[in-house]
Design a protein around this motif. Sequence first.
Motif, PDB file in Angstrom:
ATOM      1  N   SER A   1     -28.060  75.617  36.372  1.00 41.19           N
ATOM      2  CA  SER A   1     -27.512  75.028  35.330  1.00 41.19           C
ATOM      3  C   SER A   1     -26.202  74.306  35.949  1.00 41.19           C
ATOM      4  N   GLY A   2     -25.668  75.124  37.238  1.00 44.99           N
ATOM      5  CA  GLY A   2     -24.468  74.105  38.164  1.00 44.99           C
ATOM      6  C   GLY A   2     -24.862  72.822  38.396  1.00 44.99           C
ATOM      7  N   ARG A   3     -26.023  72.789  38.966  1.00 48.77           N
ATOM      8  CA  ARG A   3     -26.431  71.375  39.630  1.00 48.77           C
ATOM      9  C   ARG A   3     -26.510  70.523  38.603  1.00 48.77           C
ATOM     10  N   VAL A   4     -27.065  70.717  37.359  1.00 46.55           N
ATOM     11  CA  VAL A   4     -27.181  69.669  36.081  1.00 46.55           C
ATOM     12  C   VAL A   4     -26.086  69.536  35.578  1.00 46.55           C
ATOM     13  N   LEU A   5     -25.050  70.524  35.574  1.00 45.86           N
ATOM     14  CA  LEU A   5     -23.689  70.176  35.075  1.00 45.86           C
ATOM     15  C   LEU A   5     -22.955  69.157  35.941  1.00 45.86           C
ATOM     16  N   LEU A   6     -23.052  69.226  37.077  1.00 43.21           N
ATOM     17  CA  LEU A   6     -22.621  68.424  38.345  1.00 43.21           C
ATOM     18  C   LEU A   6     -23.235  67.068  38.221  1.00 43.21           C
ATOM     19  N   ALA A   7     -24.322  66.914  38.087  1.00 44.85           N
ATOM     20  CA  ALA A   7     -25.163  65.894  38.126  1.00 44.85           C
ATOM     21  C   ALA A   7     -24.878  64.684  37.216  1.00 44.85           C
ATOM     22  N   PHE A   8     -24.347  65.516  35.886  1.00 48.94           N
ATOM     23  CA  PHE A   8     -24.012  64.465  34.886  1.00 48.94           C
ATOM     24  C   PHE A   8     -22.404  64.406  34.569  1.00 48.94           C
TER      25      PHE A   8
ATOM     26  N   PRO B   1     -18.845  62.269  35.589  1.00 42.93           N
ATOM     27  CA  PRO B   1     -18.285  61.073  36.223  1.00 42.93           C
ATOM     28  C   PRO B   1     -18.613  60.956  37.827  1.00 42.93           C
ATOM     29  N   GLU B   2     -18.813  59.826  38.347  1.00 43.65           N
ATOM     30  CA  GLU B   2     -19.239  59.638  39.863  1.00 43.65           C
ATOM     31  C   GLU B   2     -18.022  60.130  40.748  1.00 43.65           C
ATOM     32  N   SER B   3     -17.077  59.726  40.287  1.00 44.72           N
ATOM     33  CA  SER B   3     -15.656  60.138  41.100  1.00 44.72           C
ATOM     34  C   SER B   3     -15.547  61.570  41.388  1.00 44.72           C
ATOM     35  N   TYR B   4     -15.529  62.308  40.233  1.00 44.10           N
ATOM     36  CA  TYR B   4     -15.483  63.744  39.984  1.00 44.10           C
ATOM     37  C   TYR B   4     -16.459  64.489  40.820  1.00 44.10           C
ATOM     38  N   ARG B   5     -17.767  64.015  40.508  1.00 39.14           N
ATOM     39  CA  ARG B   5     -18.877  64.729  41.043  1.00 39.14           C
ATOM     40  C   ARG B   5     -18.734  64.586  42.507  1.00 39.14           C
ATOM     41  N   GLN B   6     -18.667  63.312  43.138  1.00 35.34           N
ATOM     42  CA  GLN B   6     -18.513  63.427  44.662  1.00 35.34           C
ATOM     43  C   GLN B   6     -17.270  64.053  45.321  1.00 35.34           C
ATOM     44  N   LYS B   7     -16.242  64.057  44.425  1.00 34.93           N
ATOM     45  CA  LYS B   7     -15.147  64.930  44.841  1.00 34.93           C
ATOM     46  C   LYS B   7     -15.432  66.475  45.001  1.00 34.93           C
ATOM     47  N   LEU B   8     -16.095  66.845  43.956  1.00 37.57           N
ATOM     48  CA  LEU B   8     -16.351  68.279  43.910  1.00 37.57           C
ATOM     49  C   LEU B   8     -17.546  68.662  44.749  1.00 37.57           C
ATOM     50  N   VAL B   9     -18.538  67.781  45.055  1.00 40.63           N
ATOM     51  CA  VAL B   9     -19.628  68.052  46.178  1.00 40.63           C
ATOM     52  C   VAL B   9     -18.735  68.368  47.375  1.00 40.63           C
ATOM     53  N   ARG B  10     -17.953  67.527  47.751  1.00 40.25           N
ATOM     54  CA  ARG B  10     -17.276  67.562  49.096  1.00 40.25           C
ATOM     55  C   ARG B  10     -16.184  68.952  49.188  1.00 40.25           C
TER      56      ARG B  10
ATOM     57  N   ASP C   1     -20.348  67.089  56.526  1.00 41.81           N
ATOM     58  CA  ASP C   1     -20.600  66.093  55.715  1.00 41.81           C
ATOM     59  C   ASP C   1     -21.930  65.594  55.501  1.00 41.81           C
ATOM     60  N   LYS C   2     -22.705  66.010  56.633  1.00 39.40           N
ATOM     61  CA  LYS C   2     -24.181  65.905  56.433  1.00 39.40           C
ATOM     62  C   LYS C   2     -24.590  66.751  55.333  1.00 39.40           C
ATOM     63  N   GLN C   3     -24.391  67.976  55.154  1.00 37.31           N
ATOM     64  CA  GLN C   3     -24.822  69.025  54.212  1.00 37.31           C
ATOM     65  C   GLN C   3     -24.184  68.443  52.931  1.00 37.31           C
ATOM     66  N   ALA C   4     -23.035  68.062  52.734  1.00 40.05           N
ATOM     67  CA  ALA C   4     -22.456  67.327  51.500  1.00 40.05           C
ATOM     68  C   ALA C   4     -23.008  66.151  51.122  1.00 40.05           C
ATOM     69  N   ASN C   5     -23.854  65.285  51.943  1.00 38.91           N
ATOM     70  CA  ASN C   5     -24.600  64.198  51.460  1.00 38.91           C
ATOM     71  C   ASN C   5     -25.902  64.683  50.915  1.00 38.91           C
ATOM     72  N   ARG C   6     -26.368  65.751  51.391  1.00 38.16           N
ATOM     73  CA  ARG C   6     -27.566  66.236  51.069  1.00 38.16           C
ATOM     74  C   ARG C   6     -27.397  66.746  49.754  1.00 38.16           C
ATOM     75  N   TYR C   7     -26.121  67.489  49.414  1.00 35.07           N
ATOM     76  CA  TYR C   7     -25.896  67.893  48.047  1.00 35.07           C
ATOM     77  C   TYR C   7     -25.884  66.691  46.958  1.00 35.07           C
ATOM     78  N   ILE C   8     -25.181  65.504  47.434  1.00 38.13           N
ATOM     79  CA  ILE C   8     -25.112  64.355  46.623  1.00 38.13           C
ATOM     80  C   ILE C   8     -26.382  63.746  46.409  1.00 38.13           C
ATOM     81  N   ALA C   9     -27.238  63.834  47.359  1.00 38.38           N
ATOM     82  CA  ALA C   9     -28.626  63.350  47.145  1.00 38.38           C
ATOM     83  C   ALA C   9     -29.267  64.238  46.131  1.00 38.38           C
ATOM     84  N   ALA C  10     -29.093  65.477  46.219  1.00 36.89           N
ATOM     85  CA  ALA C  10     -29.627  66.444  45.335  1.00 36.89           C
ATOM     86  C   ALA C  10     -29.402  66.269  43.898  1.00 36.89           C
ATOM     87  N   VAL C  11     -28.002  66.101  43.624  1.00 32.36           N
ATOM     88  CA  VAL C  11     -27.727  65.977  42.262  1.00 32.36           C
ATOM     89  C   VAL C  11     -27.917  64.656  41.798  1.00 32.36           C
TER      90      VAL C  11
END
Length: 279
Positions: free
Chosen positions: A158-165, A167-176, A186-196
């Motif tokens: 549920s958390g990953r779905v909420l994050l995936a949908f 707004p992009e700026s908020y999504r990337q900020k929260l991932v980092r 940052d490498k792990q953060a980029n993997r998170y971004i790819a996952a969502v």
Amino acid sequence: MAKVETKRRGRTPDKEPVASAYRAPALEKGLDILELLASQAEGLTLSQIAQRLARSVQEVYRVVLSLERRGYVRRDEDDSFQLSMKLFDLASNHLPVKRLLQSALPLLDRLATRVEQVVVISIIEGQETRVVMVADNPAPIGFRVRVGTQRPVFKTASGRVLLAFQPESYRQKLVRELAEASSENDKQANRYIAAVEEIRKRGYEFVSGETLGGITDISYPVLDANGVAMAALTMPYLVWVENNVQLKDAAQQLYECAASLSEEIGGHLPQPDLSGLKS
């Protein structure tokens, strides 16, 4: 002559100075700052805020401090400012969210009865998700999910779905922020971004054995008119011998419920491809 004079007074241009007289400059500065911070992946210092809004530091100083005092922005260790979750909290008390929860209960109860599974609604709160509604499994065998349960965003479907949908700026900020909070790079953060991003493309999340063995979590977003997830509708599908509703069928029925709830708040949830789910 009197007629002509009256007509002139009614023209639209004559009304513009009146509208201008009712502007609230301090309020507009505050809104400008909130909108600016909402569009940033990282925090901004006072001087950066002033520069991007083409204002002086003195103009934005008191406004930013007022927003910080009221909890709308938070200050980081480097004296930069970011949005807090208070605006989200306000939105959660807004009529569309209340209407969503009011509409959800009978739908969730009927769905849980048909598929004999627990069904939950979750929302995002900062770096965590919170369960706000649960329809219990009516079958004699099952498990319990408590209302109010909080989990880290990336630890749940549920958390990953909420994050995936979001707004992009908020999504990337929260991932980092999440990566930094767990001392990940940052490498792990980029993997998170790819996952969502993959979840966003697929339209839902499913994962087996993440919480308990024998359970497959299936989660869909409940979208508003802007395509932003107001909530996540999740089914922890429990495999047990006497259940006649197969995973793919349960996932389809869960989608139909999420689509109905999205319509309640003016959104649209496209039919996803469920071919990747085993029957």
